[in-house]
Write an enzyme that holds these catalytic residues in place. Structure first.
Site, PDB file in Angstrom:
ATOM      1  N   GLU A 116       0.975  -1.263   0.013  1.00  0.00           N
ATOM      2  CA  GLU A 116      -0.048  -0.124  -0.049  1.00  0.00           C
ATOM      3  C   GLU A 116       0.697   1.154   0.212  1.00  0.00           C
ATOM      4  OE1 GLU A 116      -4.186  -1.361   1.858  1.00  0.00           O
ATOM      5  OE2 GLU A 116      -2.721  -1.360   3.221  1.00  0.00           O
ATOM      6  N   GLU A 136      -4.230  -9.853   3.403  1.00  0.00           N
ATOM      7  CA  GLU A 136      -5.307  -9.882   4.507  1.00  0.00           C
ATOM      8  C   GLU A 136      -6.261 -10.689   4.282  1.00  0.00           C
ATOM      9  OE1 GLU A 136      -3.454  -5.862   3.931  1.00  0.00           O
ATOM     10  OE2 GLU A 136      -3.820  -7.350   2.739  1.00  0.00           O
TER      11      GLU A 136
END
Length: 262
Positions: A116, A136
């Site tokens: 990210e 995730e």
């Protein structure tokens, strides 16, 4: 005590290095805060024209040091409050987003928040051994640092879902083919490759660079029409700057411009 983030000035480039190599640069709260402070230094120092984010050691980051973050997230907060002057490293808070270009150099494992941070950067360089992944989904949660918003803008919907919904790894050659990475280097050469780009940016007119970045970001946040409406109004004051005059003069004199940011 050794800092979690190293900060080094090289000309007009600020080098910011993740510095927990023994922990695969896993993000604890202190690392995140120190990185935010470094981003703030880049943003607030007029002598710094471009940032370079990298990591010490074999890996960029294994991701979040989850035990530290879970209590915050359970309260509905992603990150600790940032000090005055600090900037949001993930660029999700528009009011605290760094206003200067950031080049990122990644290597080895670059999972979750590392991926990210890559998406939040403006130009991306990777070593040939890089392993990018948003894992995730394999932990029963989902990305909240910008991947669900930005990844499909970069590589398209289907390609984005391919990696977000499986947690599979994305390697250097495929990331380059998809346009996610702008340059692939040999292992260990990623920082030098990124620095070359950052130094080239730092040679350009700082006010023009910032205006370019703001215009491009405006499309993402406000839409194309809003960006178009600001093109000429933002250009007019730039044309009255010393740097604009220097740009014309250097062209006439057939030499490299020497910009001062005013």
């Amino acid at each position: 005590m050794e800092k979690n983030v190293t900060v080094e000035r090289k000309g007009h480039v600020l080098l910011m290095g993740l510095n927990r190599p023994a922990k695969m640069n896993a993000f604890n709260l202190d690392l995140y805060t120190e990185l935010a402070v470094a981003f703030g230094e880049l943003n607030n120092d007029p002598d710094m024209r471009c940032g370079l984010l990298f990591a010490h050691g074999k890996h960029f980051t294994a991701g979040l040091d989850l035990p530290q973050w879970v209590p915050l997230i359970e309260k509905g907060v992603f990150a600790p409050p940032l000090p005055a002057g600090a900037c949001d490293p993930l660029g999700l808070d528009e009011a605290r987003r760094v206003g200067k270009p950031v080049v990122i150099a990644v290597q080895g494992i670059c999972f979750t928040i590392g991926f990210e941070l890559l998406l939040a950067a403006d130009i991306r360089v990777a070593s040939s051994d890089v392993r990018l992944a948003m894992i995730e989904i394999k932990r029963g949660i989902y990305p909240v640092g910008g991947a669900t918003i930005r990844l499909h803008q970069e590589i398209g919907w289907g390609n984005s879902m391919r990696y977000l919904l499986t947690g599979d790894e994305l390697h250097a050659d495929e990331a380059y083919r998809l346009g996610l990475i702008q340059k692939v280097t040999e292992n260990g050469a990623q920082v030098d490759g990124a620095l070359e780009i950052a130094e080239t940016i730092a040679k350009q007119a700082p006010l023009g660079v910032r205006a370019t970045l703001e215009s491009a970001r405006r499309v993402q946040s406000c839409g194309e029409r809003a960006a178009v409406a600001k093109l000429i109004p933002d250009l007019v004051p730039l044309m009255k700057t010393e740097d604009a005059a220097e740009g014309v003069k250097s062209f006439v004199e057939k030499r490299e411009a020497r910009f001062k940011g005013r």
